[in-house]
Write a protein that holds these residues in place. Structure first.
Motif, PDB file in Angstrom:
ATOM      1  N   LEU A   1      16.407  13.676  -6.056  1.00  0.00           N
ATOM      2  CA  LEU A   1      15.258  14.551  -4.601  1.00  0.00           C
ATOM      3  C   LEU A   1      16.179  15.986  -5.503  1.00  0.00           C
ATOM      4  CD1 LEU A   1      16.567  12.000  -1.298  1.00  0.00           C
ATOM      5  CD2 LEU A   1      14.827  11.671  -3.288  1.00  0.00           C
ATOM      6  N   GLU A   2      14.498  16.702  -5.361  1.00  0.00           N
ATOM      7  CA  GLU A   2      14.527  18.020  -5.306  1.00  0.00           C
ATOM      8  C   GLU A   2      13.141  18.141  -3.808  1.00  0.00           C
ATOM      9  OE1 GLU A   2      12.905  18.383  -8.817  1.00  0.00           O
ATOM     10  OE2 GLU A   2      14.422  17.861 -10.394  1.00  0.00           O
ATOM     11  N   GLU A   3      14.176  19.580  -3.989  1.00  0.00           N
ATOM     12  CA  GLU A   3      12.857  20.122  -2.772  1.00  0.00           C
ATOM     13  C   GLU A   3      11.917  21.032  -3.533  1.00  0.00           C
ATOM     14  OE1 GLU A   3      15.562  22.834  -0.264  1.00  0.00           O
ATOM     15  OE2 GLU A   3      16.884  20.822   0.857  1.00  0.00           O
ATOM     16  N   GLY A   4      10.823  21.075  -2.909  1.00  0.00           N
ATOM     17  CA  GLY A   4      10.190  22.197  -3.328  1.00  0.00           C
ATOM     18  C   GLY A   4       8.619  21.565  -3.540  1.00  0.00           C
TER      19      GLY A   4
ATOM     20  N   PHE B   1       7.215  27.217  -1.027  1.00  0.00           N
ATOM     21  CA  PHE B   1       6.732  26.379  -2.687  1.00  0.00           C
ATOM     22  C   PHE B   1       5.395  26.362  -3.328  1.00  0.00           C
ATOM     23  CE2 PHE B   1      10.675  25.353  -1.225  1.00  0.00           C
ATOM     24  CZ  PHE B   1      11.651  25.808  -2.065  1.00  0.00           C
ATOM     25  N   PHE B   2       4.304  26.144  -2.307  1.00  0.00           N
ATOM     26  CA  PHE B   2       3.428  25.251  -2.618  1.00  0.00           C
ATOM     27  C   PHE B   2       2.119  26.600  -2.790  1.00  0.00           C
ATOM     28  CE2 PHE B   2      -1.226  24.074  -1.331  1.00  0.00           C
ATOM     29  CZ  PHE B   2      -1.640  23.574  -2.489  1.00  0.00           C
TER      30      PHE B   2
ATOM     31  N   ARG C   1       3.744  22.938   6.021  1.00  0.00           N
ATOM     32  CA  ARG C   1       5.099  23.412   6.749  1.00  0.00           C
ATOM     33  C   ARG C   1       5.886  23.628   6.581  1.00  0.00           C
ATOM     34  NH1 ARG C   1       5.780  16.269   6.161  1.00  0.00           N
ATOM     35  NH2 ARG C   1       3.994  15.964   7.357  1.00  0.00           N
ATOM     36  N   ASP C   2       6.265  24.298   6.648  1.00  0.00           N
ATOM     37  CA  ASP C   2       7.817  25.773   6.764  1.00  0.00           C
ATOM     38  C   ASP C   2       8.886  25.176   5.923  1.00  0.00           C
ATOM     39  OD1 ASP C   2       6.328  26.863   8.929  1.00  0.00           O
ATOM     40  OD2 ASP C   2       7.799  26.637  10.135  1.00  0.00           O
TER      41      ASP C   2
ATOM     42  N   GLN D   1      -2.935  19.938   4.653  1.00  0.00           N
ATOM     43  CA  GLN D   1      -2.485  20.011   5.542  1.00  0.00           C
ATOM     44  C   GLN D   1      -1.752  18.762   5.934  1.00  0.00           C
ATOM     45  OE1 GLN D   1      -5.234  20.341   9.385  1.00  0.00           O
ATOM     46  NE2 GLN D   1      -3.381  20.455  10.565  1.00  0.00           N
ATOM     47  N   ALA D   2      -3.070  17.608   5.174  1.00  0.00           N
ATOM     48  CA  ALA D   2      -1.855  16.432   5.096  1.00  0.00           C
ATOM     49  C   ALA D   2      -1.157  15.992   4.513  1.00  0.00           C
ATOM     50  CB  ALA D   2      -4.113  14.817   4.569  1.00  0.00           C
TER      51      ALA D   2
END
Length: 258
Positions: free
Chosen positions: A41-44, A100-101, A94-95, A88-89
């Motif tokens: 599992l990776e964040e970002g 990252f995006f 989101r915070d 958004q979808a």
């Protein structure tokens, strides 16, 4: 047939077939025995997430686009709106994911301008989108040395299938695969067309898969197809054509049957 030498899964994708060509032992472990490493599992947001986002944006854009041709600025605005809605979808605003995006979001309008410029040139040559994100399957019956038949289904999702013509004998088709990676890497792939699995696999599906039950369907592909990669980033949108994709597709099909 080699179906006794190497047991095959009931379904083969472009990715799994490329694995078979590169390393039969890895193919057997992953796709026959289903032995895979657990993904961490990776964040970002990474480039694969960007690719998923971009596919969704393009599908949304073309779904909303009612008529062809339209003014470039209208198309750019429609593309940007589709991109914002998909962002958004998918929760990329989101915070927890926005930072990252952000590098990808910063290129959004340049991507829109670049894609629309390519699209208008493409459509100026008579091409029109026929199908997008189409899932197709082709059940192939293989004759084994034991005398028994085994069915293996070629399965894939075509990013895009375009047509030029109105259903007569001169109708032309092209399979387009969207890419966000290295442009030079794509050019290197098609320099040896018989070694490139992905477009050949999709061309085989587009030409041979019974996508509809109605032989009179104007979107049923019966003619030979062309193929190209469409590389997309903030620097530009570049098409990289696969020479002799039908010959490569035929070689791929024969490889599955052997």
């Amino acid at each position: 047939s080699g179906c006794l030498k190497l047991p095959l899964p009931t379904q083969i994708t472009a990715t799994s077939y490329e694995s078979l060509r590169q390393c039969p032992y890895r193919f057997f472990a992953r796709h026959v025995l289903n032995l895979r490493q657990l993904d961490e599992l990776e964040e970002g947001v990474d480039r694969s997430d960007f690719g998923v986002w971009l596919h969704a944006v393009l599908q949304s854009f073309h779904t909303r686009r009612d008529e062809v041709p339209v003014a470039k600025d209208v198309d750019v605005a429609l593309w940007v709106q589709a991109a914002q809605d998909v962002t958004q979808a998918q929760g990329l605003d989101r915070d927890s994911r926005r930072p990252f995006f952000l590098p990808f979001a910063a290129t959004l309008e340049r991507l829109a301008v670049n894609y629309v410029a390519w699209l208008h040139g493409h459509e100026g040559q008579g091409w029109r989108l026929a199908k997008a994100e189409e899932v197709v399957q082709w059940p192939m019956v293989l004759s084994c040395e034991s005398g028994e038949d085994v069915t293996v289904t070629l399965h894939g999702q075509l990013d895009r299938l375009d047509r030029r013509g109105q259903g007569s004998d001169d109708t032309a088709w092209t399979v387009i695969d969207y890419k966000t990676g290295s442009l030079e890497g794509l050019k290197q792939k098609v320099r040896q067309p018989l070694e490139d699995t992905q477009l050949a696999f999709y061309a085989a599906l587009a030409q041979h898969a019974p996508a509809t039950a109605d032989p009179g369907d104007p979107l049923r592909v019966t003619q030979a197809v062309e193929g190209l990669y469409l590389q997309m980033d903030e620097k530009g949108v570049t098409q990289v054509e696969h020479p002799d994709v039908i010959e490569s597709a035929q070689a791929l099909v024969e490889g599955v049957r052997m």
